[in-house]
Design a protein around this motif. Structure first.
Motif, PDB file in Angstrom:
ATOM      1  N   GLY A 194      38.406  45.931  29.178  1.00 15.66           N
ATOM      2  CA  GLY A 194      38.305  46.610  30.456  1.00 15.66           C
ATOM      3  C   GLY A 194      39.564  47.385  30.793  1.00 15.66           C
ATOM      4  O   GLY A 194      39.500  48.517  31.305  1.00 15.66           O
ATOM      5  N   TYR A 195      40.709  46.800  30.496  1.00 16.75           N
ATOM      6  CA  TYR A 195      41.983  47.476  30.752  1.00 16.75           C
ATOM      7  C   TYR A 195      42.083  48.754  29.922  1.00 16.75           C
ATOM      8  O   TYR A 195      42.504  49.805  30.421  1.00 16.75           O
ATOM      9  CB  TYR A 195      43.119  46.518  30.415  1.00 16.75           C
ATOM     10  N   ARG A 215      44.112  52.262  45.815  1.00 17.21           N
ATOM     11  CA  ARG A 215      43.317  51.600  46.847  1.00 17.21           C
ATOM     12  C   ARG A 215      41.985  51.094  46.306  1.00 17.21           C
ATOM     13  O   ARG A 215      41.574  49.951  46.551  1.00 17.21           O
ATOM     14  CB  ARG A 215      43.096  52.544  48.021  1.00 17.21           C
ATOM     15  N   THR A 216      41.293  51.952  45.555  1.00 19.51           N
ATOM     16  CA  THR A 216      39.991  51.558  45.014  1.00 19.51           C
ATOM     17  C   THR A 216      40.134  50.414  44.024  1.00 19.51           C
ATOM     18  O   THR A 216      39.350  49.460  44.017  1.00 19.51           O
ATOM     19  CB  THR A 216      39.318  52.760  44.340  1.00 19.51           C
ATOM     20  N   GLY A 217      41.152  50.499  43.169  1.00 22.95           N
ATOM     21  CA  GLY A 217      41.363  49.457  42.172  1.00 22.95           C
ATOM     22  C   GLY A 217      41.672  48.113  42.803  1.00 22.95           C
ATOM     23  O   GLY A 217      41.164  47.077  42.355  1.00 22.95           O
ATOM     24  N   LEU A 218      42.488  48.106  43.848  1.00 21.81           N
ATOM     25  CA  LEU A 218      42.834  46.840  44.498  1.00 21.81           C
ATOM     26  C   LEU A 218      41.617  46.217  45.179  1.00 21.81           C
ATOM     27  O   LEU A 218      41.435  44.991  45.148  1.00 21.81           O
ATOM     28  CB  LEU A 218      43.954  47.064  45.509  1.00 21.81           C
ATOM     29  N   ALA A 219      40.782  47.036  45.803  1.00 19.11           N
ATOM     30  CA  ALA A 219      39.564  46.506  46.411  1.00 19.11           C
ATOM     31  C   ALA A 219      38.652  45.901  45.344  1.00 19.11           C
ATOM     32  O   ALA A 219      38.051  44.834  45.542  1.00 19.11           O
ATOM     33  CB  ALA A 219      38.840  47.613  47.170  1.00 19.11           C
ATOM     34  N   ALA A 220      38.561  46.579  44.192  1.00 22.88           N
ATOM     35  CA  ALA A 220      37.713  46.067  43.117  1.00 22.88           C
ATOM     36  C   ALA A 220      38.260  44.766  42.547  1.00 22.88           C
ATOM     37  O   ALA A 220      37.490  43.845  42.232  1.00 22.88           O
ATOM     38  CB  ALA A 220      37.587  47.124  42.017  1.00 22.88           C
ATOM     39  N   VAL A 221      39.578  44.663  42.392  1.00 21.73           N
ATOM     40  CA  VAL A 221      40.179  43.414  41.903  1.00 21.73           C
ATOM     41  C   VAL A 221      39.800  42.256  42.822  1.00 21.73           C
ATOM     42  O   VAL A 221      39.428  41.165  42.364  1.00 21.73           O
ATOM     43  CB  VAL A 221      41.716  43.549  41.812  1.00 21.73           C
ATOM     44  N   ALA A 222      39.875  42.472  44.124  1.00 19.88           N
ATOM     45  CA  ALA A 222      39.543  41.411  45.075  1.00 19.88           C
ATOM     46  C   ALA A 222      38.078  40.996  44.948  1.00 19.88           C
ATOM     47  O   ALA A 222      37.762  39.798  44.853  1.00 19.88           O
ATOM     48  CB  ALA A 222      39.845  41.881  46.496  1.00 19.88           C
ATOM     49  N   LEU A 223      37.169  41.955  44.934  1.00 17.41           N
ATOM     50  CA  LEU A 223      35.745  41.637  44.875  1.00 17.41           C
ATOM     51  C   LEU A 223      35.367  40.956  43.565  1.00 17.41           C
ATOM     52  O   LEU A 223      34.589  39.994  43.547  1.00 17.41           O
ATOM     53  CB  LEU A 223      34.923  42.922  45.058  1.00 17.41           C
ATOM     54  N   LEU A 224      35.914  41.440  42.463  1.00 14.47           N
ATOM     55  CA  LEU A 224      35.579  40.883  41.153  1.00 14.47           C
ATOM     56  C   LEU A 224      36.160  39.484  40.982  1.00 14.47           C
ATOM     57  O   LEU A 224      35.550  38.626  40.330  1.00 14.47           O
ATOM     58  CB  LEU A 224      36.077  41.820  40.053  1.00 14.47           C
ATOM     59  N   THR A 225      37.339  39.237  41.561  1.00 19.14           N
ATOM     60  CA  THR A 225      37.925  37.893  41.493  1.00 19.14           C
ATOM     61  C   THR A 225      37.125  36.917  42.346  1.00 19.14           C
ATOM     62  O   THR A 225      36.869  35.778  41.930  1.00 19.14           O
ATOM     63  CB  THR A 225      39.397  37.929  41.938  1.00 19.14           C
ATOM     64  N   LEU A 226      36.720  37.344  43.523  1.00 22.27           N
ATOM     65  CA  LEU A 226      35.863  36.500  44.355  1.00 22.27           C
ATOM     66  C   LEU A 226      34.550  36.197  43.642  1.00 22.27           C
ATOM     67  O   LEU A 226      33.989  35.101  43.775  1.00 22.27           O
ATOM     68  CB  LEU A 226      35.589  37.185  45.695  1.00 22.27           C
ATOM     69  N   GLY A 227      34.058  37.157  42.873  1.00 23.49           N
ATOM     70  CA  GLY A 227      32.825  36.948  42.127  1.00 23.49           C
ATOM     71  C   GLY A 227      32.920  35.808  41.137  1.00 23.49           C
ATOM     72  O   GLY A 227      31.915  35.126  40.865  1.00 23.49           O
ATOM     73  N   LEU A 237      27.896  36.845  33.365  1.00 18.09           N
ATOM     74  CA  LEU A 237      28.470  37.482  34.547  1.00 18.09           C
ATOM     75  C   LEU A 237      29.992  37.379  34.554  1.00 18.09           C
ATOM     76  O   LEU A 237      30.684  38.303  34.993  1.00 18.09           O
ATOM     77  CB  LEU A 237      27.891  36.855  35.815  1.00 18.09           C
ATOM     78  N   TRP A 238      30.520  36.258  34.089  1.00 18.75           N
ATOM     79  CA  TRP A 238      31.975  36.142  33.977  1.00 18.75           C
ATOM     80  C   TRP A 238      32.540  37.223  33.059  1.00 18.75           C
ATOM     81  O   TRP A 238      33.581  37.811  33.346  1.00 18.75           O
ATOM     82  CB  TRP A 238      32.354  34.754  33.443  1.00 18.75           C
ATOM     83  N   LEU A 239      31.862  37.460  31.938  1.00 17.80           N
ATOM     84  CA  LEU A 239      32.313  38.520  31.031  1.00 17.80           C
ATOM     85  C   LEU A 239      32.359  39.866  31.751  1.00 17.80           C
ATOM     86  O   LEU A 239      33.335  40.620  31.628  1.00 17.80           O
ATOM     87  CB  LEU A 239      31.386  38.607  29.816  1.00 17.80           C
ATOM     88  N   ALA A 240      31.308  40.170  32.499  1.00 20.23           N
ATOM     89  CA  ALA A 240      31.266  41.441  33.213  1.00 20.23           C
ATOM     90  C   ALA A 240      32.343  41.512  34.291  1.00 20.23           C
ATOM     91  O   ALA A 240      32.986  42.559  34.482  1.00 20.23           O
ATOM     92  CB  ALA A 240      29.877  41.636  33.836  1.00 20.23           C
ATOM     93  N   LEU A 241      32.558  40.411  34.998  1.00 20.49           N
ATOM     94  CA  LEU A 241      33.557  40.391  36.069  1.00 20.49           C
ATOM     95  C   LEU A 241      34.971  40.576  35.525  1.00 20.49           C
ATOM     96  O   LEU A 241      35.779  41.317  36.097  1.00 20.49           O
ATOM     97  CB  LEU A 241      33.453  39.078  36.846  1.00 20.49           C
ATOM     98  N   ARG A 242      35.287  39.895  34.419  1.00 19.63           N
ATOM     99  CA  ARG A 242      36.637  40.037  33.861  1.00 19.63           C
ATOM    100  C   ARG A 242      36.833  41.412  33.220  1.00 19.63           C
ATOM    101  O   ARG A 242      37.932  41.963  33.242  1.00 19.63           O
ATOM    102  CB  ARG A 242      36.915  38.919  32.853  1.00 19.63           C
TER     103      ARG A 242
END
Length: 382
Positions: A55-56, A75-87, A96-101
């Motif tokens: 992903g990186y 800004r967009t990246g930080l919001a996505a990091v938060a949502l994906l980590t909460l996921g 789903l873990w694979l997709a989230l990471r």
């Protein structure tokens, strides 16, 4: 809207702490908790780490081809990091873990490119280029705090889900704070548009050297803990390895910015790459606890200094094209980081010999990159 250099540095520190400490590296201290809960086998853990690496790489390549406006990317990246980590706290489904990471890796690349492309030139323009050390100390700070969170959760007996939720909540708070602190600057879109030109020969040299850095760094980062575990009987000692590594990384950028400020960024990068090469050579030729500790100091004490210096050099040498060059360098780093662990298998079936040969190869690449970087200092650092 104009903001002061102190605020720029603080916002950059918090952004990189969240993106890299949580989006990229939180899985390292979380892995023991997930294994203790019976959620992951070793092959599954390796695949999750690899998904984040991929992903990186994908995020950095996307920034190279479609260069985003720096502040929007942050800004967009930080919001996505938060949502994906909460996921990660809301499901136990491995696909789903694979997709989230994977998504967290993409988002982290966007934040690194966005924060670097905004903060480094903004600080230089304000006459406070040395405060870039504070910005890049965010990576080590995030690693240390995420490591302490994992250590505390392990001691308290927390399950993985609430620990992921805590990390996600911290990332969400940072994303909100950065969003409020960074309204759109007038030149943001213009800088993104100007960054679409070619990299040039010197830019490609920087890309190649940064890729060698990624390859060399990831081999000790991947295998040193396992090698050290063979030397130290008490497993409780390893709970402090990741926080200590992060603290060393954070302090190194602050010290380098303070005491190496007169060095051109390219030369500081070259010195760091040479020290890292020495560390890998020590680990390969002297595989005792002392040799491994020396390698850890050489790697932990230089990898963020080199990142800081490389981003400063990209800004210095490329000017308005810096965001695209930073993205290309980040993509090369990610590719080298992805290739590093897999290269060990190319050196034979004997694990000890294969790892030693891989370390020697990585040391040679790092030393070669240092030699390439050292000359052609035609302009003084900003």
């Amino acid at each position: 809207m104009t903001i002061g250099p102190g605020r720029i540095a603080l916002v950059g520190l918090l952004g990189l702490a969240s993106a890299m400490g949580i989006g990229r590296f939180a899985f390292t201290p979380m892995l023991p908790l997930m294994q203790a809960a019976g959620q992951l086998s070793l092959p599954q853990a390796s695949a999750l780490a690899g998904a984040n690496y991929l992903g990186y790489l994908a995020g950095a390549l996307a920034c190279t081809v479609w260069t985003p406006a720096p502040l929007r990317a942050a800004r967009t990246g930080l919001a996505a990091v938060a949502l994906l980590t909460l996921g990660m706290a809301l499901t136990t489904l491995y696909p789903l873990w694979l997709a989230l990471r994977f998504g967290a890796g993409v988002a982290s690349a966007y934040v690194l490119v966005g924060v670097s492309a905004w903060a480094v030139p903004a600080l230089a323009a304000a006459g406070h280029a040395r405060r870039a050390g504070l910005v890049f100390a965010g990576v080590g700070t995030g690693i240390a705090l995420a490591g302490l969170g994992g250590l505390g959760a392990g001691i308290a007996g927390w399950a993985p889900a609430p620990t992921w939720a805590l990390l996600g909540a911290v990332a969400a708070a940072v994303a909100l704070g950065v969003h409020l602190a960074l309204p759109q600057l007038a030149g943001d879109a213009a800088r993104a548009a100007a960054s679409g030109r070619g990299l040039g020969p010197d830019g490609w040299r920087l890309v190649v050297c940064y890729g060698a850095f990624g390859f060399g760094y990831i081999i000790p980062a991947t295998f040193l803990p396992a090698l050290a575990r063979q030397q130290v009987a008490d497993p409780a000692l390893f709970g402090w390895v990741w926080p200590a590594f992060g603290a060393a990384a954070a302090l190194s950028t602050l010290l380098a910015a303070r005491w190496a400020g007169r060095l051109a960024p390219r030369r500081l990068w070259a010195l760091g790459q040479g020290v890292m090469a020495l560390g890998l050579a020590l680990a390969a030729g002297w595989p005792t606890l002392a040799g491994l500790l020396a390698c850890a100091v050489c790697v932990g004490g230089t990898f963020m200094v080199m990142t800081m210096a490389a981003m400063q050099e990209a800004r210095r040498s490329a000017g308005e094209r810096a965001p695209r060059l930073m993205a290309a360098m980040t993509a090369a780093f990610a590719a080298g980081q992805l290739a590093g662990p897999f290269s060990v298998g190319l050196f034979g079936s004997d694990p000890a010999r294969a790892l030693a040969l891989a370390q020697w190869a990585a040391a040679a690449l790092l030393a070669g990159g240092a030699i390439i970087l050292w000359p052609d200092l035609t302009r003084s650092p900003a």
